[in-house]
Design an enzyme around this catalytic site. Structure first.
Site, PDB file in Angstrom:
ATOM      1  N   SER A  90       0.801  -1.217   0.000  1.00  0.00           N
ATOM      2  CA  SER A  90       0.000   0.000   0.000  1.00  0.00           C
ATOM      3  C   SER A  90       0.834   1.268   0.000  1.00  0.00           C
ATOM      4  CB  SER A  90      -0.968   0.001   1.188  1.00  0.00           C
ATOM      5  OG  SER A  90      -0.283  -0.248   2.394  1.00  0.00           O
ATOM      6  N   HIS A 113       2.046   4.545   4.725  1.00  0.00           N
ATOM      7  CA  HIS A 113       1.241   5.246   3.733  1.00  0.00           C
ATOM      8  C   HIS A 113       1.785   6.646   3.471  1.00  0.00           C
ATOM      9  CE1 HIS A 113      -2.386   2.536   5.040  1.00  0.00           C
ATOM     10  NE2 HIS A 113      -1.471   1.886   4.336  1.00  0.00           N
TER      11      HIS A 113
END
Length: 342
Positions: free
Chosen positions: A153, A205
């Site tokens: 991610s 992230h």
């Protein structure tokens, strides 16, 4: 990207959901590098063939500042990114990869996109380690250096920055009702994911966003282009004066031939207003002037010079083709345009 220990048991429901989504999309429509990336990570999750020799359970290959920086286990920068905590984690990441990869690989082409993924994978890991070490230094909390993360991610957030940047300016609605400018939607998603999934790796992230911004706003793109340059393409935009050629790097979806159909302009756009290579209307781009000064897009060239330049570039891309067969009415078109202004 998940931090800490895994949730629940490892099943295959996510793999089945991913397979169903790929079938709905049409596997033949998925670009090669995007498809290979998804298949590889599914194979790693299923531990097929000899992959278990390299990719063990998430706990053994997760990436932390302690393991990478202090223990020197640098291979975890790659192994951890390609490993997922469970099947649902895999499904959401790979579903996102299909959507983002399809857009960006069509724009950059497969060779450059593969290079982009490789660089982003390593850099996202490096930035993650740097952020956790910085947090340890400023907070004197050693837990940041011990936080372990796995998943793709971080790279997906970097790709999200690129997708947002190359998309037309506008507004997206998070959760269906929260308006966010398209160019900044990744910041809203960073906060939203952390609220919905508190155990997700916030620094993982954030590292992806910083890498994406380093490519868009920083020197990363220039440096990467020096190793694997993107092939130039020519985008034609519908103007009142005809078709104007504009040089650009990369090509967006639907631009493989270098021609943009004027009928593909977004609804509500008055006929005759061209759209630039980033998908912005004149006067809306980062560097576009205000008003309707079309010389910004033509570089000050006359129509005849534009036609000649576009023709020469097209012929260079189609060497071996017969000019008369490709452009049977070219001289007649030029003559008509000359007579129009006499």
């Amino acid at each position: 990207m998940f931090a800490g220990r895994r949730r629940g048991g490892q099943g295959n429901l996510g793999v089945l959901l991913l397979g169903a989504q790929m079938m709905r999309m049409g596997i033949h429509t998925i670009p090669a590098v995007t498809l290979a990336t998804v298949v590889l990570q599914v194979a790693i999750f299923l531990q097929l063939g000899d992959l278990p020799r390299w990719f063990g359970p998430p706990r053994s290959v997760c990436m932390s500042a302690y393991k990478v920086w202090y223990k020197g286990n640098w291979k975890l920068l790659i192994l951890a990114s390609l490993t997922h905590a469970d099947d649902i984690h895999l499904y959401y990441n790979m579903a996102s990869m299909l959507w983002k990869g399809k857009q960006l690989e069509n724009r950059f082409k497969s060779l450059y996109f593969a290079f982009l993924l490789a660089v982003f994978t390593i850099l996202c890991g490096v930035v993650l380690i740097g952020l956790n070490m910085a947090l340890t230094f400023f907070t004197d909390d050693q837990s940041y250096e011990l936080t372990c993360a796995v998943g793709f991610s971080g790279v997906l957030f970097a790709l999200k920055v690129l997708v947002s940047y190359y998309s037309p300016r506008g507004t997206q609605y998070i959760l269906g009702f929260i308006p966010v400018p398209t160019r900044h939607v990744f910041w809203a998603e960073l906060v939203l994911i952390q609220i919905i999934t508190p155990h997700a790796s916030f620094t993982g992230h954030l590292a992806g966003i910083l890498v994406g911004l380093l490519y868009i706003k920083g020197p990363l793109k220039t440096l990467m282009d020096s190793f694997v340059p993107t092939a130039p393409s020519y985008t034609y935009t519908a103007q009142r004066s005809g078709y104007n050629a504009r040089h650009s790097y990369g090509s967006g979806p639907g631009q493989r031939s270098g021609y943009r159909d004027p009928n593909q302009q977004p609804r509500g756009t008055p006929r005759g207003y061209g759209w630039n290579v980033d998908g912005n209307a004149p006067g809306e781009g980062d560097n576009a002037p205000g008003g309707r000064d079309y010389s910004y897009y033509t570089g000050g060239l006359s129509e005849e010079e534009q036609t000649r330049q576009a023709t020469e570039q097209s012929l260079n891309r189609n060497r071996g083709e017969n000019q008369e067969r490709l452009y049977p009415d070219l001289e007649d078109l030029r003559q008509r345009r000359q007579n129009r202004y006499q």
